[in-house]
Design a protein around this motif. Structure first.
Motif, PDB file in Angstrom:
ATOM      1  N   GLU A 209      13.853  -6.034  16.800  1.00 32.27           N
ATOM      2  CA  GLU A 209      14.032  -4.681  16.266  1.00 32.27           C
ATOM      3  C   GLU A 209      13.811  -4.658  14.762  1.00 32.27           C
ATOM      4  N   LEU A 210      14.279  -5.695  14.076  1.00 28.87           N
ATOM      5  CA  LEU A 210      14.095  -5.775  12.629  1.00 28.87           C
ATOM      6  C   LEU A 210      12.610  -5.897  12.285  1.00 28.87           C
ATOM      7  N   THR A 211      11.875  -6.709  13.044  1.00 29.64           N
ATOM      8  CA  THR A 211      10.435  -6.856  12.833  1.00 29.64           C
ATOM      9  C   THR A 211       9.722  -5.529  13.010  1.00 29.64           C
ATOM     10  N   ALA A 212      10.044  -4.832  14.097  1.00 27.18           N
ATOM     11  CA  ALA A 212       9.425  -3.533  14.361  1.00 27.18           C
ATOM     12  C   ALA A 212       9.761  -2.525  13.268  1.00 27.18           C
ATOM     13  N   LEU A 213      11.012  -2.545  12.808  1.00 25.41           N
ATOM     14  CA  LEU A 213      11.436  -1.612  11.766  1.00 25.41           C
ATOM     15  C   LEU A 213      10.655  -1.828  10.478  1.00 25.41           C
TER      16      LEU A 213
END
Length: 253
Positions: A209-213
């Motif tokens: 999720e952090l990567t996508a964000l």
């Protein structure tokens, strides 16, 4: 008595040597984890040159991080980050959620490519979110084109993170639309990106999720840049030639 002291000294030396070896390999283990764990998330290649972490202070540096381009894009890479500074709350490492005090990305190089289906960054971010959806969805309800589910059909348990500050400064954007506007190319520096209090709830935020964000935020800033200045001049007329809703249609949302 002397032999007992000698045995204790030898044991201390052996334990200290083992700890030193383990700590010295910590960066290599993190590097291995990034290079093996991230590609299934973003569905493209990922490499890291060097990782240095201190188990005492929780501070560290990741150097030479690179995300390759997804299929359909021709550039050598999508994102290249020369240096990333991280600071982890060491007391949280053994807890249910790992607290990262800050992630500071300095002077990343972003090779933004536009295609009829959106940008390379948007494709990678969507891949990451599809991965997240697949990991959390019940069996049989996985998103289309998502990674293969676990063999037992159960969602995998992911690491929970909390990131108190994410700072991206000096991002150098190189935008091109060679596939739809031959010869189109422009460079610009994006404004500072600062996000705070990510994953503060009980669920935290996963690495995927952090990567996508991060990728979506970079893509959003790139879209804003494409609507003005050098990128607008580069794309004016070109976007009209392809009926995709103007500049934002070309670069995606």
């Amino acid at each position: 008595m002397k032999w007992l002291i000698r045995i204790v000294v030898v044991l201390v030396v052996i334990i200290a040597a083992g700890l030193w070896f383990g700590w010295s390999q910590l960066g290599a283990l993190v590097k291995f984890g990034i290079e093996k764990g991230t590609p299934p998330v973003v569905q493209t290649s990922v490499s890291v040159q060097h990782v240095k972490l201190s188990p005492f202070s929780g501070s560290g540096v990741i150097e030479g991080f690179e995300i390759g381009n997804p299929k359909g894009f021709t550039g050598p890479y999508a994102v290249r980050i020369g240096r990333t500074e991280v600071a982890v709350d060491t007391h949280s490492v053994s807890a249910d959620k790992v607290v990262i005090q800050h992630i500071r990305i300095t002077d990343p190089e972003i090779n933004l490519e536009a295609g009829l289906g959106g940008t390379n960054l948007k494709h990678i971010a969507d891949n990451a979110m599809n991965f997240v959806s697949q990991q959390t969805a019940p069996a049989g309800n996985a998103a289309p084109n998502a990674a293969a589910p676990p063999a037992d059909g159960k969602p995998k348990k992911s690491v929970k993170l909390q990131v108190n500050e994410l700072l991206i400064t000096g991002a150098k954007l190189s935008a091109s639309a060679a596939g739809v506007i031959p010869g189109a190319d422009a460079k610009i520096t994006l404004p500072e990106i600062r996000l705070t209090n990510l994953g503060t709830g009980a669920a935290g935020i996963t690495p995927a999720e952090l990567t996508a964000l991060i990728l979506r935020q970079l893509n959003t800033e790139a879209v804003k840049a494409s609507a003005s200045g050098a990128l607008k001049n580069m794309l004016q007329g070109g976007a009209a030639k392809i009926n995709t809703g103007g500049i934002k249609g070309l670069f995606g949302k």
